[in-house]
Design a protein around this motif. Structure first.
Motif, PDB file in Angstrom:
ATOM      1  N   GLU A  89       0.854  -1.185   0.000  1.00  0.00           N
ATOM      2  CA  GLU A  89       0.000   0.000   0.000  1.00  0.00           C
ATOM      3  C   GLU A  89       0.887   1.230   0.000  1.00  0.00           C
ATOM      4  O   GLU A  89       1.958   1.248   0.611  1.00  0.00           O
ATOM      5  CB  GLU A  89      -0.881  -0.012   1.248  1.00  0.00           C
ATOM      6  CG  GLU A  89      -1.889   1.093   1.273  1.00  0.00           C
ATOM      7  CD  GLU A  89      -2.911   0.931   2.387  1.00  0.00           C
ATOM      8  OE1 GLU A  89      -3.646   1.898   2.626  1.00  0.00           O
ATOM      9  OE2 GLU A  89      -2.978  -0.140   3.002  1.00  0.00           O
ATOM     10  N   GLU A  90       0.449   2.278  -0.698  1.00  0.00           N
ATOM     11  CA  GLU A  90       1.200   3.523  -0.756  1.00  0.00           C
ATOM     12  C   GLU A  90       0.317   4.687  -0.325  1.00  0.00           C
ATOM     13  O   GLU A  90      -0.912   4.586  -0.316  1.00  0.00           O
ATOM     14  CB  GLU A  90       1.695   3.805  -2.177  1.00  0.00           C
ATOM     15  CG  GLU A  90       2.714   2.814  -2.680  1.00  0.00           C
ATOM     16  CD  GLU A  90       3.210   3.157  -4.063  1.00  0.00           C
ATOM     17  OE1 GLU A  90       4.384   3.535  -4.175  1.00  0.00           O
ATOM     18  OE2 GLU A  90       2.420   3.064  -5.020  1.00  0.00           O
ATOM     19  N   ALA A  91       0.965   5.790   0.009  1.00  0.00           N
ATOM     20  CA  ALA A  91       0.268   7.029   0.322  1.00  0.00           C
ATOM     21  C   ALA A  91       1.147   8.185  -0.114  1.00  0.00           C
ATOM     22  O   ALA A  91       2.375   8.069  -0.163  1.00  0.00           O
ATOM     23  CB  ALA A  91      -0.037   7.129   1.812  1.00  0.00           C
ATOM     24  N   TYR A  96       1.667  12.556   0.364  1.00  0.00           N
ATOM     25  CA  TYR A  96       1.305  13.786   1.056  1.00  0.00           C
ATOM     26  C   TYR A  96       2.062  14.923   0.384  1.00  0.00           C
ATOM     27  O   TYR A  96       3.293  14.917   0.348  1.00  0.00           O
ATOM     28  CB  TYR A  96       1.641  13.721   2.546  1.00  0.00           C
ATOM     29  CG  TYR A  96       1.225  14.983   3.258  1.00  0.00           C
ATOM     30  CD1 TYR A  96      -0.115  15.217   3.564  1.00  0.00           C
ATOM     31  CD2 TYR A  96       2.160  15.957   3.582  1.00  0.00           C
ATOM     32  CE1 TYR A  96      -0.511  16.390   4.193  1.00  0.00           C
ATOM     33  CE2 TYR A  96       1.781  17.130   4.215  1.00  0.00           C
ATOM     34  CZ  TYR A  96       0.448  17.338   4.512  1.00  0.00           C
ATOM     35  OH  TYR A  96       0.049  18.494   5.122  1.00  0.00           O
ATOM     36  N   TYR A 103      -3.551  14.675   0.913  1.00  0.00           N
ATOM     37  CA  TYR A 103      -3.129  13.334   1.294  1.00  0.00           C
ATOM     38  C   TYR A 103      -3.910  12.344   0.444  1.00  0.00           C
ATOM     39  O   TYR A 103      -5.128  12.483   0.291  1.00  0.00           O
ATOM     40  CB  TYR A 103      -3.412  13.073   2.785  1.00  0.00           C
ATOM     41  CG  TYR A 103      -3.051  11.678   3.214  1.00  0.00           C
ATOM     42  CD1 TYR A 103      -1.757  11.349   3.572  1.00  0.00           C
ATOM     43  CD2 TYR A 103      -4.022  10.671   3.257  1.00  0.00           C
ATOM     44  CE1 TYR A 103      -1.418  10.059   3.958  1.00  0.00           C
ATOM     45  CE2 TYR A 103      -3.700   9.379   3.650  1.00  0.00           C
ATOM     46  CZ  TYR A 103      -2.396   9.085   3.995  1.00  0.00           C
ATOM     47  OH  TYR A 103      -2.065   7.810   4.369  1.00  0.00           O
ATOM     48  N   ALA A 109      -4.461   8.105  -0.191  1.00  0.00           N
ATOM     49  CA  ALA A 109      -4.226   6.709   0.165  1.00  0.00           C
ATOM     50  C   ALA A 109      -4.367   5.869  -1.093  1.00  0.00           C
ATOM     51  O   ALA A 109      -5.330   6.022  -1.848  1.00  0.00           O
ATOM     52  CB  ALA A 109      -5.231   6.257   1.220  1.00  0.00           C
ATOM     53  N   SER A 148      -6.115   1.108  -7.902  1.00  0.00           N
ATOM     54  CA  SER A 148      -5.306   2.195  -7.338  1.00  0.00           C
ATOM     55  C   SER A 148      -4.112   2.543  -8.222  1.00  0.00           C
ATOM     56  O   SER A 148      -3.156   3.169  -7.756  1.00  0.00           O
ATOM     57  CB  SER A 148      -4.816   1.824  -5.937  1.00  0.00           C
ATOM     58  OG  SER A 148      -5.890   1.803  -5.029  1.00  0.00           O
TER      59      SER A 148
END
Length: 162
Positions: free
Chosen positions: A57-59, A61, A83, A85, A92
């Protein structure tokens, strides 16, 4: 346990169709299960090719600047304070694009699980990472490579036979 941005070297990334740099803050601080990198994306440039992860999983900001995030069904504007997610899976898929006149600075965070398979829908290709996840130490990888999905072989004819 600690890293200061000023003490971490920039790594220039990308020859064709990209031109950006990153500081691997998570690695510098000794992180193992969570990666964090600071990116600077110059005006008119794009970051990593359009992709998605099957395990990590990546995020994102955004710290400074503006741009857009290419997603499967839409593009979304990015600006300071945004931000995002990015769970695993094809839904995604993403790519950061700086379509502004200024530098776009953002943090990218990722779980650091391996093995990971990364899909590249535009290229109809996959990347395979085992021994060290994407963003991890390449010297620790026991298997990695990029393959066109059309390169599939019949298991029993190619591998399972004598």
């Amino acid at each position: 346990m600690f890293a200061n941005e000023n003490d971490v070297e920039w790594n220039d990334i990308g020859p064709v169709d990209t031109g950006f740099r990153r500081k691997q803050l998570g690695r510098a601080a000794g992180g193992e299960g969570l990666g964090c990198s600071l990116y600077e994306l110059p005006a008119g440039e794009r970051a990593w090719p359009y992709h998605y992860h099957t395990r990590n999983e990546e995020a994102l900001y955004v710290l400074d600047g503006t741009g857009r995030l290419r997603l499967p069904d839409e593009d979304r504007e990015l600006s300071a304070g945004t931000y995002v997610a990015l769970p695993t899976g094809e839904g995604s898929a993403h790519r950061v694009v700086n379509d502004s006149d200024d530098v776009l600075r953002y943090l990218a965070l990722s779980t650091m699980e391996e093995p990971d398979v990364v899909g590249y829908p535009d290229a109809d290709a996959v990347g395979v990472y085992a021994g060290s996840p994407p963003g991890g130490d390449e010297d620790e990888r026991v298997l990695s490579g990029f393959f066109e999905t059309g390169d599939r072989v019949d298991f029993w004819e190619t591998i399972g036979g004598e």
